[in-house]
Design an enzyme around this catalytic site. Sequence first.
Site, PDB file in Angstrom:
ATOM      1  N   ASP A 132      -9.353  -5.155  62.976  1.00 16.03           N
ATOM      2  CA  ASP A 132     -10.287  -6.202  63.436  1.00 16.03           C
ATOM      3  C   ASP A 132      -9.297  -7.523  63.406  1.00 16.03           C
ATOM      4  O   ASP A 132      -8.473  -7.798  62.411  1.00 16.03           O
ATOM      5  CB  ASP A 132     -11.342  -6.427  62.725  1.00 16.03           C
ATOM      6  CG  ASP A 132     -12.512  -7.185  63.654  1.00 16.03           C
ATOM      7  OD1 ASP A 132     -12.816  -6.959  64.634  1.00 16.03           O
ATOM      8  OD2 ASP A 132     -12.850  -8.280  63.048  1.00 16.03           O
TER       9      ASP A 132
ATOM     10  N   ASP B 101      -2.038 -13.899  74.151  1.00 21.00           N
ATOM     11  CA  ASP B 101      -0.608 -14.215  73.748  1.00 21.00           C
ATOM     12  C   ASP B 101      -0.115 -15.270  74.569  1.00 21.00           C
ATOM     13  O   ASP B 101       0.805 -15.965  74.143  1.00 21.00           O
ATOM     14  CB  ASP B 101       0.135 -12.518  74.056  1.00 21.00           C
ATOM     15  CG  ASP B 101       0.035 -11.642  72.987  1.00 21.00           C
ATOM     16  OD1 ASP B 101      -0.470 -12.321  71.799  1.00 21.00           O
ATOM     17  OD2 ASP B 101       0.281 -10.602  72.925  1.00 21.00           O
TER      18      ASP B 101
ATOM     19  N   HIS C 195       0.532 -10.780  63.465  1.00 17.34           N
ATOM     20  CA  HIS C 195      -0.211 -10.531  62.537  1.00 17.34           C
ATOM     21  C   HIS C 195      -0.610  -9.065  62.481  1.00 17.34           C
ATOM     22  O   HIS C 195      -0.372  -8.654  61.263  1.00 17.34           O
ATOM     23  CB  HIS C 195      -1.667 -11.120  62.846  1.00 17.34           C
ATOM     24  CG  HIS C 195      -1.929 -11.090  64.367  1.00 17.34           C
ATOM     25  ND1 HIS C 195      -1.030 -11.207  65.275  1.00 17.34           N
ATOM     26  CD2 HIS C 195      -2.906 -10.476  65.077  1.00 17.34           C
ATOM     27  CE1 HIS C 195      -1.430 -10.744  66.736  1.00 17.34           C
ATOM     28  NE2 HIS C 195      -2.720 -10.572  66.336  1.00 17.34           N
TER      29      HIS C 195
ATOM     30  N   LYS D  21       7.492  -8.910  69.321  1.00 25.58           N
ATOM     31  CA  LYS D  21       6.067  -9.026  68.756  1.00 25.58           C
ATOM     32  C   LYS D  21       5.883  -8.459  67.625  1.00 25.58           C
ATOM     33  O   LYS D  21       5.353  -9.150  66.532  1.00 25.58           O
ATOM     34  CB  LYS D  21       5.183  -9.058  70.010  1.00 25.58           C
ATOM     35  CG  LYS D  21       3.748  -9.333  69.694  1.00 25.58           C
ATOM     36  CD  LYS D  21       2.817  -9.224  70.587  1.00 25.58           C
ATOM     37  CE  LYS D  21       1.427  -9.418  69.761  1.00 25.58           C
ATOM     38  NZ  LYS D  21       0.202  -9.279  70.861  1.00 25.58           N
TER      39      LYS D  21
HETATM   40  P1  ITT Z   1     -11.895  -3.054  69.379  1.00 24.93           P
HETATM   41  O1  ITT Z   1     -12.943  -3.713  68.452  1.00 24.93           O
HETATM   42  O2  ITT Z   1     -12.258  -1.865  69.942  1.00 24.93           O
HETATM   43  O3  ITT Z   1     -10.739  -2.852  68.431  1.00 24.93           O
HETATM   44  P2  ITT Z   1     -11.724  -5.728  70.418  1.00 24.93           P
HETATM   45  O4  ITT Z   1     -10.824  -6.019  71.669  1.00 24.93           O
HETATM   46  O5  ITT Z   1     -13.161  -6.174  70.618  1.00 24.93           O
HETATM   47  O6  ITT Z   1     -11.193  -4.055  70.471  1.00 24.93           O
HETATM   48  P3  ITT Z   1     -11.482  -7.262  68.168  1.00 24.93           P
HETATM   49  O7  ITT Z   1     -12.984  -7.396  68.013  1.00 24.93           O
HETATM   50  O8  ITT Z   1     -10.455  -7.224  67.055  1.00 24.93           O
HETATM   51  O9  ITT Z   1     -11.022  -6.163  69.255  1.00 24.93           O
HETATM   52  O10 ITT Z   1     -10.920  -8.413  69.069  1.00 24.93           O
HETATM   53  C1  ITT Z   1      -9.917  -9.001  68.823  1.00 24.93           C
HETATM   54  C2  ITT Z   1      -9.725 -10.064  70.221  1.00 24.93           C
HETATM   55  O11 ITT Z   1      -8.458 -11.014  69.507  1.00 24.93           O
HETATM   56  C3  ITT Z   1      -9.140  -9.254  71.284  1.00 24.93           C
HETATM   57  O12 ITT Z   1     -10.045  -8.752  72.206  1.00 24.93           O
HETATM   58  C4  ITT Z   1      -8.174 -10.398  71.791  1.00 24.93           C
HETATM   59  O13 ITT Z   1      -8.817 -11.137  72.640  1.00 24.93           O
HETATM   60  C5  ITT Z   1      -7.774 -11.163  70.575  1.00 24.93           C
HETATM   61  N1  ITT Z   1      -6.704 -10.867  69.894  1.00 24.93           N
HETATM   62  C6  ITT Z   1      -6.236  -9.866  68.681  1.00 24.93           C
HETATM   63  N2  ITT Z   1      -4.994  -9.386  68.619  1.00 24.93           N
HETATM   64  C7  ITT Z   1      -4.393 -10.165  69.466  1.00 24.93           C
HETATM   65  C8  ITT Z   1      -2.847 -10.159  69.976  1.00 24.93           C
HETATM   66  O14 ITT Z   1      -2.027  -9.626  69.159  1.00 24.93           O
HETATM   67  N3  ITT Z   1      -2.657 -10.897  71.082  1.00 24.93           N
HETATM   68  C9  ITT Z   1      -3.519 -11.562  71.838  1.00 24.93           C
HETATM   69  N4  ITT Z   1      -4.752 -11.484  71.432  1.00 24.93           N
HETATM   70  C10 ITT Z   1      -5.244 -10.786  70.252  1.00 24.93           C
END
Ligand code: ITT
Length: 200
Positions: free
Chosen positions: A68, A151, A175, A170
């Site tokens: 997450d 990004d 993170h 990256k």
């Molecule tokens: P899952 O829950 O199925 O894994 P999700 O897209 O809903 O997919 P999250 O709830 O963790 O995942 O939401 C994370 C959001 O934060 C993701 O949709 C991106 O918009 C952003 N995000 C997370 N990591 C990122 C990264 O490395 N680069 C850019 N945006 C990122």
Amino acid sequence: MKLLIATTNRGKLGEVRSLLAGAPFELVTLEDVGAAAPEETGTTFAENAALKANAGARHARLWTLGDDSGLCVDALDGRPGLASARYDTTEERRREKLLRELADVPAERRDAHFFCALSLVAPDGKSWATTGRCDGKIAFAARGTQGFGYDPLFELPDGRTLAELSADDKNRISHRGRAFAEMVRAMLQIPELTGRSAAW
Ligand code: ITT
């Protein structure tokens, strides 16, 4: 051994595949095991990562990793944060909305960080958790074509956005890359995962 990656996000999945390249796992996805992503009802990144990993492990009876993550912007009191994926309907609209919300915010107040919580859950329910963080600023316009999500808007101290870095670069500083480095160290201590080899 099979390892279920409990994500529906293709960008994330691609990064996870390269972060675990060389590890002795056959990576399987939610689609492969016919599982749906659970509702993200937690109040922290760590809780939501655990929800995802527990749901996958219960459904598939496999070792499962949940991720997450999100973008926390200081000038927005940490938003979009936990709601990063739901901030608007598409990745492009989310980026546009963020630029609009920060339109009047000067460079010195555009600090932000990405946060990633990982949860590893064993078929018997035992769990491990790690986190990682990446600090930067929100740019005034999108730049770069690599990566995914926010990004192109996330500027590193050297002036490049995360979308201007190669996937490997990256992963070295992100993170997610940091949370995985710590998780891999933990995994190497779990005999059921490593067998008799001390390294991958
Ligand atoms: P899952 O829950 O199925 O894994 P999700 O897209 O809903 O997919 P999250 O709830 O963790 O995942 O939401 C994370 C959001 O934060 C993701 O949709 C991106 O918009 C952003 N995000 C997370 N990591 C990122 C990264 O490395 N680069 C850019 N945006 C990122």
